[in-house]
Scaffold this active site. Structure first.
Site, PDB file in Angstrom:
ATOM      1  N   GLY A   1     -12.617   0.019  -0.054  1.00 43.98           N
ATOM      2  CA  GLY A   1     -11.083  -0.172  -0.139  1.00 43.98           C
ATOM      3  C   GLY A   1     -10.595  -1.433  -0.912  1.00 43.98           C
ATOM      4  N   LEU A   2     -11.636  -1.905  -1.665  1.00 44.92           N
ATOM      5  CA  LEU A   2     -11.314  -3.030  -2.492  1.00 44.92           C
ATOM      6  C   LEU A   2     -11.554  -2.854  -4.181  1.00 44.92           C
ATOM      7  CD1 LEU A   2     -13.805  -5.721  -0.415  1.00 44.92           C
ATOM      8  CD2 LEU A   2     -11.094  -5.406  -0.145  1.00 44.92           C
TER       9      LEU A   2
ATOM     10  N   ASP B   1      -4.120  -1.475  -8.764  1.00 45.08           N
ATOM     11  CA  ASP B   1      -5.575  -1.843  -9.029  1.00 45.08           C
ATOM     12  C   ASP B   1      -6.149  -2.198 -10.331  1.00 45.08           C
ATOM     13  OD1 ASP B   1      -5.549  -1.152  -6.134  1.00 45.08           O
ATOM     14  OD2 ASP B   1      -6.677   0.758  -6.341  1.00 45.08           O
TER      15      ASP B   1
ATOM     16  N   GLU C   1       0.843  -1.232  -0.129  1.00 44.72           N
ATOM     17  CA  GLU C   1       0.014  -0.053   0.079  1.00 44.72           C
ATOM     18  C   GLU C   1       0.750   1.040   0.114  1.00 44.72           C
ATOM     19  OE1 GLU C   1      -2.805  -0.602  -0.794  1.00 44.72           O
ATOM     20  OE2 GLU C   1      -3.792  -2.308   0.133  1.00 44.72           O
TER      21      GLU C   1
END
Length: 458
Positions: free
Chosen positions: A155-156, A218, A48
């Site tokens: 947050g996915l 992502d 992250e």
């Protein structure tokens, strides 16, 4: 008291979702959809706030994701509707005054239309046909109906799932590759090179069109993930290794706990954290303004904690008589805050390299491997809390409760300031962990996380 089974947020049956979405498309737009596409959300085992620094990330695609039913238009207009009850306001035409979520869709078409212009940074010197095959025809537009099974703001990466599902829809409906490979044939026709270029287009849409400072993990895992594989993504060049997670998942499970506190990456806090880390990097001689990435502050191979300590010592020496430093953007930043962001980024890079080695070698027994991975995950959460300073009390309590109930590890995932906690737990202790979390907040939602297939036609 609610149980794990009652609190689960299911991914749903893709066939039923697709059939229902097509029926709703007909009702909404008065014509049949010409296809339906799906792109998964993601959970990140580690990495992250370092993808934009060139670090290694270890994400996995989810079975939850975004479905898009669509039909082409020839007037260049995008008309879209989301079935998310909190965002649904009927059919919306694209435009600057449209709700912010629509910009993720419009931005993808804009980025695809810019392929090969020489000004996008997305040109492929190796095979020009890649760009030609993925560029929408002049005047292309579409009607789109959107449904997400990823909790928005959880947050996915619901935003990347939306971008990538729409990218496939645009390719399927309006490009040479889509015309030559109708319906389900498109999934197999998309090579990894195609998918990598589409990911770069989606990244550009989010960064330049939407204004969120994504680093690309992502979109990459949504388009390039694989079933039973954790993606080891080197963000220096976006090369990937697909690491087999089957051994770990024989007795352990990943569980995402949605805190129900939505996170948004365009509210300034995420960008501020990135800017502070980049200011620290510039002080050490690795300025993004000069084409450098913070990953260069560590050795290319086998970086160690000693190397992080050396860089932090160097930072301390250069800031010994100052409280502020100037970033590559010309702004002044608090030196102590920049040091914390620097420490998080460099240590997160070390954690990623260690996980890459653990998952590549499979040289340990199951429980030992799970314990090692869990320890790295928990250390990552502590760093997100104390160094990146992006955690929140709800996530901290969930992590503590999960560990107290026997989880191997737990951490906040996503950009922070809300979102979800990822837990690694032995399958025999899943209900104990869920019960401990639900004591904190009975409204929590749980998502079963298993590495799943990449974006595809459904």
């Amino acid at each position: 008291m609610r149980t794990l089974d009652a609190a689960r947020h299911p991914a749903g049956d893709p066939e039923q979702i697709t059939a229902d979405l097509r029926a709703q498309f007909l009702s909404t737009f008065g014509r049949d959809a010409e296809g339906t596409w799906f792109a998964p959300g993601r959970a990140n085992l580690n990495g992250e706030h370092i993808d934009f620094h060139g670090g290694r990330c270890l994400p996995m695609a989810l079975s939850h994701g975004t479905y898009v039913a669509a039909a082409p238009r020839t007037d260049g207009v995008l008309q879209m509707r989301t079935l998310d009850p909190e965002l649904d306001s009927g059919v919306i035409p694209s435009g600057p005054e449209a709700p912010s979520w629509t910009h993720y869709v419009s931005g993808v078409l804009w980025a695809l239309q810019g392929l090969g212009t020489g000004a996008t940074g997305l040109d492929d010197d190796g095979d020009p046909s890649l760009i030609t095959n993925l560029t929408p025809e002049d005047g292309f537009g579409a009607d789109l109906l959107i449904l997400s099974t990823v909790p928005v703001g959880g947050g996915l990466s619901s935003s990347a799932a939306l971008e990538c599902a729409c990218a496939l829809a645009f390719v399927g409906l309006g490009t040479p590759l889509g015309h030559e490979n109708p319906e389900e044939e498109l999934t197999s026709a998309l090579t990894d090179d195609h998918r990598a270029l589409l990911a770069q287009a989606c990244i550009r849409a989010e960064v330049e069109f939407v204004g969120a400072g994504t680093g690309g993990l992502d979109q990459t895992v949504s388009l390039r993930g694989a079933e039973n594989r954790i993606l080891s993504l080197d963000c220096r060049d976006f090369s990937v290794n697909r690491l087999n997670a089957s051994c770990l998942l024989r007795g352990y499970r990943f569980l995402a706990v949605d805190t129900r506190q939505a996170h948004w990456l365009v509210d300034g806090q995420f960008a501020a954290r990135r800017a502070e880390a980049e200011a620290a990097g510039a002080l050490l001689g690795f300025s993004v303004a000069e084409g450098h990435q913070l990953r260069e502050a560590l050795p290319e191979r086998r970086p160690k904690k000693l190397h992080v300590t050396e860089r932090l010592t160097e930072f301390d020496e250069k800031t010994a008589d100052r409280t502020q430093i100037t970033g590559p953007d010309g702004q002044d930043y608090d030196a102590a805050s920049c040091r914390r962001r620097l420490k998080h980024a460099l240590m997160e890079m070390l954690r990623s390299e260690k996980l890459h080695t653990l998952l590549s070698e499979e040289a340990f027994g199951l429980d030992h491997m799970a314990a090692e991975i869990g320890e790295i995950m928990t250390a990552g959460h502590v760093s997100m809390r104390d160094e990146a300073e992006v955690s929140l009390p709800a996530a901290d309590r969930i992590v503590d409760a999960a560990l107290g109930a026997g989880a191997a590890g737990a951490r906040l995932i996503g950009g922070g300031f809300g979102g979800s906690v990822l837990v690694l737990v032995h399958e025999d202790k899943m209900h104990d962990v869920a019960a401990a979390a639900l004591k904190i907040d009975a409204g929590l939602r749980f998502l079963d996380v298993a590495p799943s297939a990449a974006a595809r036609v459904v």
